[in-house]
Design a protein around this motif. Sequence first.
Motif, PDB file in Angstrom:
ATOM      1  N   SER A   1       7.125 -18.869   1.293  1.00 35.33           N
ATOM      2  CA  SER A   1       6.825 -17.601   0.616  1.00 35.33           C
ATOM      3  C   SER A   1       6.692 -16.537   1.699  1.00 35.33           C
ATOM      4  O   SER A   1       5.934 -16.711   2.659  1.00 35.33           O
ATOM      5  CB  SER A   1       5.528 -17.715  -0.189  1.00 35.33           C
ATOM      6  N   ILE A   2       7.441 -15.446   1.546  1.00 32.72           N
ATOM      7  CA  ILE A   2       7.487 -14.411   2.593  1.00 32.72           C
ATOM      8  C   ILE A   2       7.034 -13.083   2.003  1.00 32.72           C
ATOM      9  O   ILE A   2       7.543 -12.651   0.954  1.00 32.72           O
ATOM     10  CB  ILE A   2       8.901 -14.265   3.181  1.00 32.72           C
ATOM     11  N   GLY A   3       6.093 -12.461   2.671  1.00 32.66           N
ATOM     12  CA  GLY A   3       5.669 -11.108   2.323  1.00 32.66           C
ATOM     13  C   GLY A   3       6.136 -10.140   3.388  1.00 32.66           C
ATOM     14  O   GLY A   3       6.040 -10.425   4.580  1.00 32.66           O
ATOM     15  N   VAL A   4       6.662  -8.994   2.968  1.00 36.98           N
ATOM     16  CA  VAL A   4       7.253  -8.031   3.900  1.00 36.98           C
ATOM     17  C   VAL A   4       6.520  -6.696   3.771  1.00 36.98           C
ATOM     18  O   VAL A   4       6.313  -6.194   2.660  1.00 36.98           O
ATOM     19  CB  VAL A   4       8.759  -7.834   3.623  1.00 36.98           C
ATOM     20  N   ALA A   5       6.143  -6.150   4.911  1.00 37.63           N
ATOM     21  CA  ALA A   5       5.578  -4.793   4.976  1.00 37.63           C
ATOM     22  C   ALA A   5       6.427  -3.977   5.940  1.00 37.63           C
ATOM     23  O   ALA A   5       6.913  -4.496   6.947  1.00 37.63           O
ATOM     24  CB  ALA A   5       4.126  -4.828   5.447  1.00 37.63           C
ATOM     25  N   LEU A   6       6.606  -2.705   5.609  1.00 38.10           N
ATOM     26  CA  LEU A   6       7.501  -1.845   6.371  1.00 38.10           C
ATOM     27  C   LEU A   6       6.728  -0.683   6.986  1.00 38.10           C
ATOM     28  O   LEU A   6       5.790  -0.151   6.376  1.00 38.10           O
ATOM     29  CB  LEU A   6       8.612  -1.294   5.464  1.00 38.10           C
ATOM     30  N   ALA A   7       7.138  -0.313   8.186  1.00 39.00           N
ATOM     31  CA  ALA A   7       6.605   0.892   8.829  1.00 39.00           C
ATOM     32  C   ALA A   7       7.765   1.873   9.013  1.00 39.00           C
ATOM     33  O   ALA A   7       8.861   1.467   9.389  1.00 39.00           O
ATOM     34  CB  ALA A   7       5.989   0.544  10.181  1.00 39.00           C
ATOM     35  N   PRO A   8       7.587   3.118   8.672  1.00 37.21           N
ATOM     36  CA  PRO A   8       6.280   3.774   8.424  1.00 37.21           C
ATOM     37  C   PRO A   8       5.858   3.808   6.958  1.00 37.21           C
ATOM     38  O   PRO A   8       4.837   4.399   6.633  1.00 37.21           O
ATOM     39  CB  PRO A   8       6.520   5.188   8.942  1.00 37.21           C
ATOM     40  N   GLU A   9       6.654   3.232   6.040  1.00 40.50           N
ATOM     41  CA  GLU A   9       6.359   3.372   4.614  1.00 40.50           C
ATOM     42  C   GLU A   9       4.966   2.874   4.247  1.00 40.50           C
ATOM     43  O   GLU A   9       4.229   3.521   3.483  1.00 40.50           O
ATOM     44  CB  GLU A   9       7.404   2.617   3.772  1.00 40.50           C
ATOM     45  N   HIS A  10       4.577   1.726   4.788  1.00 39.51           N
ATOM     46  CA  HIS A  10       3.311   1.112   4.395  1.00 39.51           C
ATOM     47  C   HIS A  10       2.192   1.331   5.412  1.00 39.51           C
ATOM     48  O   HIS A  10       1.091   0.795   5.231  1.00 39.51           O
ATOM     49  CB  HIS A  10       3.522  -0.386   4.173  1.00 39.51           C
ATOM     50  N   GLY A  11       2.474   2.060   6.465  1.00 41.63           N
ATOM     51  CA  GLY A  11       1.444   2.343   7.457  1.00 41.63           C
ATOM     52  C   GLY A  11       1.999   2.267   8.866  1.00 41.63           C
ATOM     53  O   GLY A  11       3.081   1.721   9.104  1.00 41.63           O
ATOM     54  N   LEU A  12       1.226   2.841   9.807  1.00 42.50           N
ATOM     55  CA  LEU A  12       1.634   2.856  11.210  1.00 42.50           C
ATOM     56  C   LEU A  12       0.609   2.172  12.104  1.00 42.50           C
ATOM     57  O   LEU A  12       0.683   2.293  13.324  1.00 42.50           O
ATOM     58  CB  LEU A  12       1.858   4.305  11.684  1.00 42.50           C
ATOM     59  N   GLU A  13      -0.347   1.481  11.489  1.00 39.99           N
ATOM     60  CA  GLU A  13      -1.336   0.742  12.258  1.00 39.99           C
ATOM     61  C   GLU A  13      -1.104  -0.748  12.072  1.00 39.99           C
ATOM     62  O   GLU A  13      -0.774  -1.209  10.965  1.00 39.99           O
ATOM     63  CB  GLU A  13      -2.752   1.103  11.821  1.00 39.99           C
TER      64      GLU A  13
END
Length: 657
Positions: A595-607
């Motif tokens: 199971s893979i979760g993906v978060a993107l920068a800068p859309e979801h944050g820059l920290e």
Amino acid sequence: MRVLRLKPRALALRLKHRDATALGWVAGVFVAAFVARQTQHRFRELIVSERTARSQAEALAELAAYTAAGTSIQQTLTTAVTSVAGLFGSGVHCTIALPSPDGLLRMAAWNDQGSERIAKMTFRPGEGWNGVAFSEGRLFRVDDLRTNPLTRPDIARITTMRAYMVAPLVAESHTLGVITLASPVVSAFGDTDEQFLTAVARHVAVALAAAEAREAAQREAAQKLAIIAQMADGVLVFDRSAKLVEYNRAAAALLQLDDQADVHERDWQLFDTEERLVDELSHPLVRALNGESTGGEYRVVSASGSHTWVSLSASPLRDSSFELNGCILVLRDMTNRRRAIQALHESEERYRRLVELCPDAIVVQCEDKIVYANPAAINLVGAAAADDIIGLPMLDFVPQQDRARYVDWAQQTAGLNDLRGLGEVQIRRLDDEIITCESTLMRITYQGRPAIQAVIRDVTLRKRAEEALVHQALHDALTGLPNRVLLMDRLEQALTEAQRRGSPVSLLLMDLDRFKEVNDSLGHHAGDVLLREVSARLRGVLRASDTLARLGGDEFAIVLPDTDAHGANQVSMSLLGQLQLPFDLEGQTVFVGASIGVALAPEHGLEAERLLKCADVAMYVAKRSGGGTTFYESGTEESSLTTWLQARVASGVDLAA
């Protein structure tokens, strides 16, 4: 009596017949009288003007004398305002304003108590009469401050003065401040006063510049004397006639100086390192007084017969015109070091035995060539005997990239007696193996020749152990992948670079499916094997610039620089494809998913922490959805996910499935 009345024409006819000589005499008398009156008036004006000029010149001379006598800036300013106010008569107030470090003009001196109310005021350059005079460098006159547009309302409210004159204080094309005259009488100052104030301002500026220069010179001299007094080296200053005029405490202790009278008559003898008496022509003091800088090691014999070895340097002293006016001698106590060197010479054999038994490598080089190496040094470079390396340049054992640093330290050591630490250096053995060593250099005397001794210790194994410890602190022990600490560092670097370049970053958080079943059915050893094989397959999919980390258990994280949502999706598909292939664990075929979760920068944050949290939320959503890849949605918050999980638990759904 009958009055004779003649008409003008008749009078003219009668005069025509008079004696011409008498008429000329009368006209001459009238002309002479008129000229005499004009001459007398002009003469009186010249006398008054000459007296005024003479009195002003005398006043300026007295002002220059008074202000020049000031021993400080403040005394000069106080004298100036008092004297200038007196030159322009009673009732006239005088102030001087100087620029402060913040750029504002502030009152520095005034001659009467009434001016204290204005003393706290400040002026910006170009503001009011003071600011205009300072900024434009010209005299400014105000006949009535209440009608002048430049008058500040706050000044008009607190002062009874009506007429003002402000002149800049200019010395050597530099505006030092302004001087102001104030009178309670409207239009109290005229053109002559302007000329006189201009001359006064020049004299005050010159005196102020001289006072500033004196104080600066006094501060500099005091600082120098304080530094010299605290120096550990002895310092002696001589004038042009070789008379000792100054010395510090270190010199007094070194040479056993008692009192000033005795110092002037004391005569020292110097002996060089060969124990020869230094004659007068070669004496460092004489050479320095002749304009030559010199130095060396000497044995000083004082009048009391005490002996002291010193490192002495002598330099000439010159004034601002480069004229020789004395010299300075700096002495460093070398007695203990000389005794140590002498004792070393006297026990050379004992020293040699000590060196030969030393576990550290010791090498002596003269003229850049090895002249001695102890057994530890022979073993260090992989030689069979000392003859294999004696006579070779020391640089032959230093890698190319370290040679410049080694040469620099060797040259510095050759001119000093101090121990010089090189820190870590690389050594090339005769078999071309590179080892890491710690080394120090020291100037010594070897068989009567100046030499450099290097003490070298092999720290290769220690460095490898340190590197292993660092690696363990930042990597997972089972898979060798970066751990959470190194992952966060790499992620922060990627985000910083992405912000600079305006590029995207993707973070994937992966949790293996059915890993618990493998552990339960085949044992933890099989689980460890599975994790290592999973790591190997994941590495094969990723680029060299990507970071694959194990966060613990069966959870992995991947940092994808310069990767948008489309690229992250493709990488996720490749990763899942690799994991769908069967694994062979000790003869057992095992299938796992992820199971893979993906978060993107800068859309979801820059920290980094924020991005990891978003990917974690997306991964749990993917896991609850049966596996695959889920991208974090900005509207999804952890609180809502918690509520959803709690509802699933309440409904009896097995969350560990």
